[in-house]
Scaffold this motif. Structure first.
Motif, short mmCIF file in Angstrom:
data_model
loop_
_atom_site.label_atom_id
_atom_site.label_comp_id
_atom_site.label_asym_id
_atom_site.label_seq_id
_atom_site.Cartn_x
_atom_site.Cartn_y
_atom_site.Cartn_z
N GLU A 58 -63.08 -94.33 53.05
CA GLU A 58 -62.91 -94.20 54.50
C GLU A 58 -62.99 -95.56 55.18
O GLU A 58 -62.27 -95.83 56.15
CB GLU A 58 -63.98 -93.26 55.07
CG GLU A 58 -63.90 -93.05 56.57
CD GLU A 58 -62.64 -92.31 57.01
OE1 GLU A 58 -62.31 -92.40 58.21
OE2 GLU A 58 -62.00 -91.64 56.16
N ARG A 62 -60.08 -97.06 57.56
CA ARG A 62 -60.34 -97.50 58.94
C ARG A 62 -59.97 -98.97 59.12
O ARG A 62 -59.44 -99.37 60.16
CB ARG A 62 -61.82 -97.30 59.28
CG ARG A 62 -62.22 -95.84 59.41
CD ARG A 62 -63.63 -95.72 59.95
NE ARG A 62 -64.02 -94.32 60.12
CZ ARG A 62 -65.08 -93.92 60.80
NH1 ARG A 62 -65.87 -94.82 61.36
NH2 ARG A 62 -65.35 -92.64 60.93
N THR A 87 -69.12 -96.99 59.29
CA THR A 87 -68.60 -95.78 58.66
C THR A 87 -69.73 -95.01 57.97
O THR A 87 -69.81 -93.78 58.06
CB THR A 87 -67.51 -96.13 57.63
OG1 THR A 87 -66.47 -96.86 58.28
CG2 THR A 87 -66.93 -94.87 56.99
N SER A 91 -71.11 -91.27 58.92
CA SER A 91 -71.17 -90.20 57.93
C SER A 91 -72.57 -89.61 57.83
O SER A 91 -72.75 -88.40 57.74
CB SER A 91 -70.73 -90.73 56.56
OG SER A 91 -69.38 -91.14 56.59
#
Length: 206
Positions: A58, A62, A87, A91
């Motif tokens: 991820e 991003r 990130t 999460s």
């Protein structure tokens, strides 16, 4: 005529420019270059090892979407680390899980001379010294877990990843003075936990 020397940041900036120009392979090279370091960083922020790869992936997604915002004012990996940190935090908030240091904190396979491992007793290996080293490693790990997130991340970036204070300030989006304070407080907290064990080792000092 000799060609001018290039730095890693020059190379990264060139790969960014090539990516923005439509060369997808260039971004693949950036992912390949930094994937392991990002996974290692994320692994020290989350307890669930199954999440590490997802968060790292991820992070690169991003970063790719925001690549046009990268101006080259900072090192690319510093910019990337900041995205990884954000990130991971996002999460963890979504999963309502508390970040903690990975159990692999001391089980590193690179040669970072600033590692806390260098402070472990070094002597002829005997059952006693091996036990003492494991005991100290466990205390260091527990001390890291007990640190507030901002202190833990700052000292990880400094002692494990080897970033400069300026780079950490960029990665954590805070003044350099704050970085120095966080690292100092983290080191003091860890030292306070480990020192009693080292005092038991004759001739060993923190």
């Amino acid at each position: 005529m000799t060609e001018p020397l290039t730095t890693p940041n020059d190379t990264d900036l060139l790969l960014v420019e090539r990516t923005l120009a439509g060369d997808q392979r260039a971004y693949g090279l950036l992912v390949l270059k930094y994937q392991r370091r990002i996974q290692r960083l994320v692994g020290r922020m989350v307890r669930d090892v199954d999440l590490v790869e997802d968060i790292a992936q991820e992070t690169f997604i991003r970063a790719y979407r925001a690549l046009h915002q990268f101006r080259g004012d900072a090192q690319f990996y510093t910019w990337l680390y900041r995205i990884a940190v954000n990130t991971a935090k996002k999460s963890l908030m979504e999963l309502k899980r508390d970040p903690t240091v990975s159990e692999s904190f001391l089980a590193r396979d690179d040669e970072d001379e600033t590692s806390w491992q260098k402070n472990e007793p070094t002597s002829e290996e005997t059952p006693e010294t091996v036990f003492a080293a494991k005991e100290i490693a466990a205390v260091v790990n527990a001390a890291m877990e007990a640190l507030p997130e901002d202190l833990r991340l700052a000292v990880t970036l400094r002692e494990i990843e080897g970033l400069s204070y300026d780079e950490i300030a960029l990665a954590m989006d805070c003044p350099i003075g704050t970085v120095r304070s966080r690292i100092f407080r983290a080191r003091e907290a860890i030292s306070a936990k480990v020192k009693p064990l080292l005092d038991k080792q004759t001739g060993k000092r923190w």
